[in-house]
Design a protein around this motif. Structure first.
Motif, PDB file in Angstrom:
ATOM      1  N   ARG A 184      -4.016   9.389  -4.745  1.00 24.82           N
ATOM      2  CA  ARG A 184      -3.936   8.706  -3.334  1.00 24.82           C
ATOM      3  C   ARG A 184      -5.067   8.703  -2.573  1.00 24.82           C
ATOM      4  O   ARG A 184      -5.580   8.043  -2.012  1.00 24.82           O
ATOM      5  N   ARG A 185      -5.804  10.160  -2.690  1.00 23.37           N
ATOM      6  CA  ARG A 185      -6.885  10.298  -1.626  1.00 23.37           C
ATOM      7  C   ARG A 185      -8.129   9.434  -2.072  1.00 23.37           C
ATOM      8  O   ARG A 185      -8.883   9.217  -1.241  1.00 23.37           O
ATOM      9  N   TYR A 186      -8.069   9.367  -3.611  1.00 24.06           N
ATOM     10  CA  TYR A 186      -9.508   8.617  -3.958  1.00 24.06           C
ATOM     11  C   TYR A 186      -9.358   7.328  -4.391  1.00 24.06           C
ATOM     12  O   TYR A 186     -10.241   6.358  -4.633  1.00 24.06           O
ATOM     13  N   PRO A 204      -5.046  10.583   4.997  1.00 20.48           N
ATOM     14  CA  PRO A 204      -4.634  11.447   3.929  1.00 20.48           C
ATOM     15  C   PRO A 204      -3.312  12.283   4.262  1.00 20.48           C
ATOM     16  O   PRO A 204      -2.311  12.417   3.544  1.00 20.48           O
ATOM     17  N   ASP A 220      -7.896  16.498  -1.063  1.00 26.91           N
ATOM     18  CA  ASP A 220      -9.056  16.473  -1.928  1.00 26.91           C
ATOM     19  C   ASP A 220      -9.077  17.145  -3.181  1.00 26.91           C
ATOM     20  O   ASP A 220      -8.273  18.075  -3.359  1.00 26.91           O
ATOM     21  N   GLY A 231      -4.491   6.670   1.438  1.00 27.54           N
ATOM     22  CA  GLY A 231      -5.086   7.879   1.329  1.00 27.54           C
ATOM     23  C   GLY A 231      -6.541   8.383   1.497  1.00 27.54           C
ATOM     24  O   GLY A 231      -6.747   9.422   2.097  1.00 27.54           O
ATOM     25  N   LYS A 232      -7.113   7.292   1.560  1.00 32.82           N
ATOM     26  CA  LYS A 232      -8.498   7.182   2.038  1.00 32.82           C
ATOM     27  C   LYS A 232      -8.713   7.578   3.698  1.00 32.82           C
ATOM     28  O   LYS A 232      -9.478   8.371   4.206  1.00 32.82           O
ATOM     29  N   TYR A 233      -7.735   6.785   4.190  1.00 27.55           N
ATOM     30  CA  TYR A 233      -7.951   6.764   5.578  1.00 27.55           C
ATOM     31  C   TYR A 233      -6.816   7.683   6.461  1.00 27.55           C
ATOM     32  O   TYR A 233      -7.451   8.170   7.475  1.00 27.55           O
ATOM     33  N   TYR A 240       0.712  -1.135   0.124  1.00 28.85           N
ATOM     34  CA  TYR A 240       0.010  -0.049   0.039  1.00 28.85           C
ATOM     35  C   TYR A 240       0.602   1.342   0.130  1.00 28.85           C
ATOM     36  O   TYR A 240       0.446   2.423   0.285  1.00 28.85           O
ATOM     37  N   ALA A 258      -1.972  13.051   0.833  1.00 31.73           N
ATOM     38  CA  ALA A 258      -3.111  12.933  -0.137  1.00 31.73           C
ATOM     39  C   ALA A 258      -4.095  14.150   0.130  1.00 31.73           C
ATOM     40  O   ALA A 258      -4.367  14.549   1.282  1.00 31.73           O
ATOM     41  N   THR A 310      -6.393   4.839  -3.406  1.00 28.24           N
ATOM     42  CA  THR A 310      -5.596   4.105  -2.465  1.00 28.24           C
ATOM     43  C   THR A 310      -6.203   4.249  -1.092  1.00 28.24           C
ATOM     44  O   THR A 310      -6.466   4.885  -0.574  1.00 28.24           O
ATOM     45  N   LEU A 311      -5.912   3.089  -0.297  1.00 27.19           N
ATOM     46  CA  LEU A 311      -6.469   2.747   0.706  1.00 27.19           C
ATOM     47  C   LEU A 311      -5.610   3.751   1.978  1.00 27.19           C
ATOM     48  O   LEU A 311      -6.588   4.343   2.733  1.00 27.19           O
TER      49      LEU A 311
END
Ligand code: SF4
Ligand code: SF4
Lengths: 243, 499
Positions: free
Chosen positions: B111-113, B122, B129, B118-120, A207, B127, B115-116
């Motif tokens: 990364r934000r939208y 950022p 918006d 980046g979602k949790y 990741y 990452a 990848t894992l």
């Protein structure tokens, strides 16, 4: 069975799954996305064999990096080479009987001194990140933390020389994991730190930017042959435009 | 339009890596494309309502179509090796013009939208918006990249920022944010056949005038044919070659080469443009549509070979993509690669001793050669590794007595962009263009000082136009940029028997 053994044993299964399935899935993804156009950079080989040689030189010598940033090359190469040596040394914990060459004095000694080499490389890379304004500018917290994590692994591993553990029991623990016949993990503090950090590294691998390892092999600028005029190189989605 | 006031970079003896100046050129952005130009290309005319979702959808779509994009967004180790390699960073000091800085503008949204972590987490992985500010930054800095691929040569992972710039431009086009210069020009080619919007009668006139000039000068009846069926060669050349200096001297040279070698050739009014700006905007569909004109012209005129004139990115599209986009070309003569570069043709004829030269005709010049990025880093010539470097140089050496290369770290695969490539050759980006030319101008100055170089030859229409401006700006004489085939035309020994 101690709680520590149960926790670490389970975590090793979990981390191994994440690492291997995660990486396999990434490789599958990369392999299944088409590269619709020929974009190799010079000097671009004309044959598959030429590509193999080029990738070999990139992977083993970091050739492009050598031409672009000598210090980064030096520290980066030291670190990666030391990683390989340390990996060889550690094979004695998971092979039974130990592979003959792993038990060679030279492999074991090299693996030990590799820890110092690795730390030199890692601190060099860290210093570059902190002191070169351009590199500092692009660094995210994760870029520092990954370095810190690997420094932690190298340092805790090295320190086990002074905080030894029962390596026979340790080997039994790993063999037990491999053959599904668990045995106790020695619960020495430094060992637990060392293993804990390794577990973390395994989990974040698929990741993170550590994906550069498989990524390099899929980099079209480096893995393509320069044969655009000889044959068409058309992707499935592009062929649909033709109908 | 005059060059607007901005601080003029100083020419140093050796190119220095500058200290960062945050947002030094964040004010630069090319004019946006109007609705009419957008719709010709199949894009919305203005920013669509749900543009965030639309942009992310498009990004997801491209991530599945281009391995380069996906692998490069994942694989950057943020090592910084590329940070001092971009001429725009060296000239502007803006960290977003460092190749990795430029990539990170898109990567942080990816990364934000997608990848894992980046979602949790950022913040942890940098990452961000997708907001209007981010879109504005994209528009600005993805139009400060000439897609020259210098960074790709130096990156340990081979990450090609051009691939990322192209994807970013395509995403922006798809939500209605296009660049006027590129999209207007592509529209002209779709409609009329060339970048200049020069219709067939005007083109025929121009070529006739050219023939007269050549006869006046040489007393030889060199032809510049248009739409001549059953010729051996279809020549596809950038439309700048049809009249602007120094381009036209190149075209005169190609004509002399064909004439002397006895090769029948023709230009086409249908494919009167080698340039393919579809590449600059990252649009496979537009690039393909433009490339197909060439196939159509070749079929229609029943030629045996396709040869490209001096144009950098056109040669990239021709050499690396044409077969894929518009092939197979099995109706052409299999003895020749499809397509060929005019330099390959000339070089072969020199090897076969069909062409002979009086080198003293170029004795008034001390020459250096500028490797255009797209020729140097995205194509080949002669099917030998490095042929794109050696063949043009060998031609210069065969046609002139005084040749000196610029410093090794600024030529061949390490060449510096002229500063105007990649769809940036527009007056609204003049500040960027002049600053981006700095490393090349510094390298040039060294050979001017050390060897008395008087002229720089190039084989790219964009380079030639850009240098016509940049040379003057940095205090050189403006007419010191020449077409390579001008040297050929000057020195070629022509038989006068036909008159
Ligand atoms: S050289 Fe390549 S890997 Fe290193 S920061 Fe630049 S783009 Fe990333
Ligand atoms: S492709 Fe060229 S202009 Fe674009 S970032 Fe790389 S070096 Fe700079």
């Amino acid at each position: 069975m101690s709680l520590v053994t149960i926790i670490y044993g389970s975590l090793f299964y979990f981390a191994t799954l994440i690492l291997f399935i995660g990486l396999a899935y990434r490789v599958y993804e990369y392999a299944s996305i088409p590269a619709p156009l020929k974009i190799p950079t010079p000097p671009a080989p004309k044959t598959k064999k030429g590509v193999a040689v080029r990738l070999f030189r990139e992977v083993v010598l970091f050739e492009s990096l050598f031409h672009s940033a000598k210090w980064t090359w030096l520290f980066g190469w030291l670190f990666h080479f030391a990683l390989l040596l340390a990996f060889f040394r550690h094979l004695r914990y998971v092979t039974d009987p130990v592979w003959f060459w792993v038990s060679w004095e030279i492999v074991q000694a090299a693996g030990h001194y590799a820890a110092y080499m690795m730390l030199i490389g890692l601190f060099g890379l860290f210093a570059r990140r902190v002191f070169v304004d351009r590199v500092r500018h692009i660094s995210a917290p994760s870029d520092y933390l990954i370095l810190v994590l690997i420094i932690g692994i190298a340092l805790s591993g090295l320190l086990m020389k002074w905080f030894p553990t029962d390596i026979f029991a340790l080997k039994q623990f790993f063999l037990g994991l491999i053959y599904f016949n668990w045995s106790e993990l020695p619960s020495d503090f430094m060992l637990l730190i060392h293993l804990g950090l390794v577990l973390l590294l395994m989990i974040i691998f698929p990741y993170s930017k550590l994906l550069h390892a498989p990524g390099l092999f899929f980099s079209p600028t480096r893995n393509q042959t320069d044969t655009a005029r000889d044959s068409r190189h058309i992707a499935d989605w592009a062929r649909k435009l033709e109908s | 339009m005059a060059v607007k006031e901005f601080e003029k970079p100083e020419l140093k003896e050796f190119t220095e890596v500058p200290k960062l100046e945050n947002e030094a050129t964040s004010h630069l952005a090319p004019f946006k494309s109007k609705e009419e130009f957008q719709s010709t290309l199949g894009y919305p005319g203005e920013l669509v309502d749900n543009w965030e979702d639309a942009a992310l959808d498009k990004m997801g779509d491209l991530l599945k179509k281009y391995r380069s994009l996906r692998v490069y967004l994942d694989s950057c180790i943020q090592c910084g090796a590329c940070t001092d390699k971009c001429h725009y960073y060296l000239g502007t000091k803006d960290p977003s013009n460092m190749p990795v800085g430029r990539q990170n503008l898109l990567r942080s949204v990816y990364r934000r939208y997608f990848t894992l972590p980046g979602k949790y987490f950022p913040k942890l992985v940098g990452a961000i918006d997708l907001t209007k500010e981010v879109l504005d930054e994209w528009y600005s800095y993805y139009h400060q990249c000439s897609q020259c691929r210098r960074c790709a040569v130096f990156c340990p992972m081979g990450i090609d920022t051009a691939e990322i710039s192209m994807a970013a431009r395509e995403i922006m086009d798809s939500i209605g944010v296009g660049q006027k210069y590129c999209n207007e020009i592509i529209g002209k080619v779709h409609k009329i056949g060339n970048n200049l919007g020069l219709p067939e009668p005007a083109l025929a006139d121009t070529l006739e005038g050219l023939e007269e000039d050549v006869v006046d000068e040489t007393e030889i009846d060199v032809k510049y044919p248009l739409d001549q069926k059953d010729s051996d060669v279809l020549l596809v050349t950038p439309s700048a070659d049809f009249f602007a200096e120094p381009h036209v001297d190149g075209l005169i040279g190609y004509g002399k080469v064909f004439h002397q070698a006895g090769i029948s050739w023709t230009l086409s009014s249908h494919a009167s443009e080698a340039a393919n700006f579809g590449m600059f905007i990252g649009s496979y569909a537009n690039m393909r549509k433009l490339a197909l004109r060439i196939r159509e012209a070749a079929l229609d005129l029943n030629v045996k070979r396709i040869v490209f004139g001096e144009c950098g990115h056109a040669w990239r599209v021709a050499y690396s993509f044409l077969n894929t986009l518009a092939g197979p070309f099995d109706f052409l003569d299999p003895k020749y690669p499809v397509p060929q570069h005019i330099c390959e043709v000339t070089y072969d004829l020199i090897q076969k001793k069909v062409l002979e030269f009086d080198k003293s005709a170029n004795d008034d010049m001390v020459i250096t050669y500028h490797d255009s990025c797209n020729v140097a880093r995205a194509s080949n010539m002669g099917d030998i590794i490095g042929g794109q470097f050696s063949i043009p140089r060998d031609i210069i050496k065969a046609t002139s007595n005084h040749f000196y290369d610029m410093e090794e770290s600024t030529i061949k695969e390490k060449t510096f962009c002229c500063g105007g490539g990649g769809g940036l050759l527009t007056d609204d980006l003049m500040e960027l263009r002049m600053k981006g030319a700095l490393p090349r101008m510094e390298a040039l100055k060294r050979v001017v000082d050390d060897y008395g170089v008087t002229h720089m030859a190039a084989i790219c229409a964009i380079c030639k136009s850009q240098f016509s401006k940049a040379l003057g700006y940095y205090g050189f004489e403006m007419d010191r940029i020449i077409s390579l085939h001008q040297l050929v035309g000057n020195a070629l020994i022509m038989n006068k028997k036909e008159l």
